[in-house]
Design a protein around this motif. Structure first.
Motif, PDB file in Angstrom:
ATOM      1  N   ALA A  64      33.437  48.584  26.967  1.00  0.00           N
ATOM      2  CA  ALA A  64      33.103  47.254  27.495  1.00  0.00           C
ATOM      3  C   ALA A  64      34.276  46.283  27.324  1.00  0.00           C
ATOM      4  N   TRP A  65      34.945  46.352  26.173  1.00  0.00           N
ATOM      5  CA  TRP A  65      36.092  45.470  25.944  1.00  0.00           C
ATOM      6  C   TRP A  65      37.199  45.775  26.951  1.00  0.00           C
ATOM      7  N   PHE A  66      37.489  47.046  27.136  1.00  0.00           N
ATOM      8  CA  PHE A  66      38.555  47.420  28.071  1.00  0.00           C
ATOM      9  C   PHE A  66      38.169  47.104  29.511  1.00  0.00           C
ATOM     10  N   GLU A  67      36.916  47.265  29.854  1.00  0.00           N
ATOM     11  CA  GLU A  67      36.461  46.910  31.209  1.00  0.00           C
ATOM     12  C   GLU A  67      36.712  45.432  31.469  1.00  0.00           C
ATOM     13  N   LEU A  68      36.321  44.602  30.532  1.00  0.00           N
ATOM     14  CA  LEU A  68      36.453  43.156  30.679  1.00  0.00           C
ATOM     15  C   LEU A  68      37.906  42.685  30.619  1.00  0.00           C
ATOM     16  N   ASN A  69      38.685  43.250  29.716  1.00  0.00           N
ATOM     17  CA  ASN A  69      40.028  42.728  29.442  1.00  0.00           C
ATOM     18  C   ASN A  69      41.179  43.504  30.074  1.00  0.00           C
ATOM     19  N   ILE A  70      40.950  44.730  30.495  1.00  0.00           N
ATOM     20  CA  ILE A  70      42.034  45.549  31.040  1.00  0.00           C
ATOM     21  C   ILE A  70      41.716  46.035  32.453  1.00  0.00           C
ATOM     22  N   TYR A  71      40.662  46.841  32.616  1.00  0.00           N
ATOM     23  CA  TYR A  71      40.412  47.480  33.914  1.00  0.00           C
ATOM     24  C   TYR A  71      40.078  46.470  35.010  1.00  0.00           C
ATOM     25  N   SER A  72      39.127  45.608  34.753  1.00  0.00           N
ATOM     26  CA  SER A  72      38.695  44.660  35.771  1.00  0.00           C
ATOM     27  C   SER A  72      39.834  43.725  36.201  1.00  0.00           C
ATOM     28  N   PRO A  73      40.578  43.132  35.259  1.00  0.00           N
ATOM     29  CA  PRO A  73      41.697  42.294  35.690  1.00  0.00           C
ATOM     30  C   PRO A  73      42.735  43.061  36.518  1.00  0.00           C
ATOM     31  N   LEU A  74      42.969  44.323  36.181  1.00  0.00           N
ATOM     32  CA  LEU A  74      43.906  45.115  36.983  1.00  0.00           C
ATOM     33  C   LEU A  74      43.363  45.329  38.394  1.00  0.00           C
ATOM     34  N   ARG A  75      42.085  45.667  38.490  1.00  0.00           N
ATOM     35  CA  ARG A  75      41.486  45.918  39.813  1.00  0.00           C
ATOM     36  C   ARG A  75      41.473  44.671  40.674  1.00  0.00           C
ATOM     37  N   GLU A  76      41.296  43.512  40.065  1.00  0.00           N
ATOM     38  CA  GLU A  76      41.124  42.275  40.816  1.00  0.00           C
ATOM     39  C   GLU A  76      42.418  41.507  41.047  1.00  0.00           C
ATOM     40  N   ALA A  77      43.495  41.927  40.455  1.00  0.00           N
ATOM     41  CA  ALA A  77      44.750  41.169  40.497  1.00  0.00           C
ATOM     42  C   ALA A  77      45.375  41.174  41.877  1.00  0.00           C
ATOM     43  N   SER A  78      45.899  40.034  42.242  1.00  0.00           N
ATOM     44  CA  SER A  78      46.669  39.956  43.489  1.00  0.00           C
ATOM     45  C   SER A  78      48.166  39.952  43.183  1.00  0.00           C
ATOM     46  N   ASP A  79      48.533  39.561  41.985  1.00  0.00           N
ATOM     47  CA  ASP A  79      49.931  39.523  41.571  1.00  0.00           C
ATOM     48  C   ASP A  79      50.167  40.648  40.559  1.00  0.00           C
ATOM     49  N   SER A  80      50.901  41.664  40.977  1.00  0.00           N
ATOM     50  CA  SER A  80      51.119  42.848  40.134  1.00  0.00           C
ATOM     51  C   SER A  80      51.812  42.516  38.826  1.00  0.00           C
ATOM     52  N   ALA A  81      52.832  41.683  38.878  1.00  0.00           N
ATOM     53  CA  ALA A  81      53.587  41.360  37.665  1.00  0.00           C
ATOM     54  C   ALA A  81      52.695  40.667  36.637  1.00  0.00           C
ATOM     55  N   ARG A  82      51.866  39.745  37.098  1.00  0.00           N
ATOM     56  CA  ARG A  82      50.956  39.058  36.172  1.00  0.00           C
ATOM     57  C   ARG A  82      49.901  40.014  35.631  1.00  0.00           C
ATOM     58  N   ALA A  83      49.413  40.888  36.492  1.00  0.00           N
ATOM     59  CA  ALA A  83      48.390  41.848  36.066  1.00  0.00           C
ATOM     60  C   ALA A  83      48.932  42.779  34.991  1.00  0.00           C
ATOM     61  N   ILE A  84      50.150  43.256  35.190  1.00  0.00           N
ATOM     62  CA  ILE A  84      50.751  44.165  34.214  1.00  0.00           C
ATOM     63  C   ILE A  84      51.057  43.419  32.914  1.00  0.00           C
TER      64      ILE A  84
END
Length: 188
Positions: A64-84
């Motif tokens: 749940a922590w990784f879904e909220l803080n890692i996976y979901s933000p990566l999936r939803e990101a429009s800016d790759s550099a910020r997402a990474i």
């Protein structure tokens, strides 16, 4: 029934630290009762499935922590550099800059691997897929994105092990800095 003022989340977090320190196999009921402050009866009331249920709930909390803080933000990101950058910051936070081992990785290496195979595989697979997706949006081919995402997970896990083995969190921090550069490098 929980001790007054103690939430189930706190118990699950304490269990996670016992499993992280001793592994699933080494986490005795004595260690678990000491860490949680609960007696055996209370533990079995809360976790009728015993130690397996305890570990399953710990893995679910990590997920749940990784879904909220890692996976979901990566999936939803429009800016790759910020997402990474956000992923690296989240990884640094979660693993305490390399001072905290990966419990999911520890379970994957232990004798209990088969018991928790779906949770372990899901953790790594969703991370790799989410990271590969953001890398694809940055212009990498599907193959390049998948390889870089896999390399990222290898780097993170390896850096955690080496930093712990050498008692040098700087190893982890340097690996994360290098990883950021490699992930953002132009397509080859």
């Amino acid at each position: 029934m929980l001790k007054r003022g103690v939430e189930r989340k706190e118990i699950v977090r304490a269990l996670g630290e016992v499993f992280r320190a001793h592994g699933y196999e080494g986490a005795s009921l004595t260690l678990i009762t000491e860490a949680t402050g609960l007696g055996k009866g209370s533990l079995y009331h809360l976790f009728p499935g015993g130690k397996e249920q305890m570990a399953s709930e710990v893995l679910a909390e990590i997920d749940a922590w990784f879904e909220l803080n890692i996976y979901s933000p990566l999936r939803e990101a429009s800016d790759s550099a910020r997402a990474i950058a956000a992923m690296i910051a989240g990884v640094d936070e979660y693993f305490h800059s390399g001072d905290r081992i990966c419990l999911v990785g520890l379970v994957a290496l232990g004798a209990s691997r088969d018991t928790f195979a779906a949770s372990v595989d899901g953790y790594f697979a969703r991370w790799q897929v989410a990271l590969a997706a953001v890398l694809r949006r940055s212009g990498l081919s599907k193959g390049q994105a998948q390889r870089r995402a896999e390399d990222a997970l290898l780097t993170i896990q390896g850096a955690l092990v080496l930093a712990r083995a050498r008692s040098d969190a700087g190893i982890f921090r340097r690996a994360m800095s290098d990883l950021t550069k490699r992930l953002l490098a132009p397509a080859e």
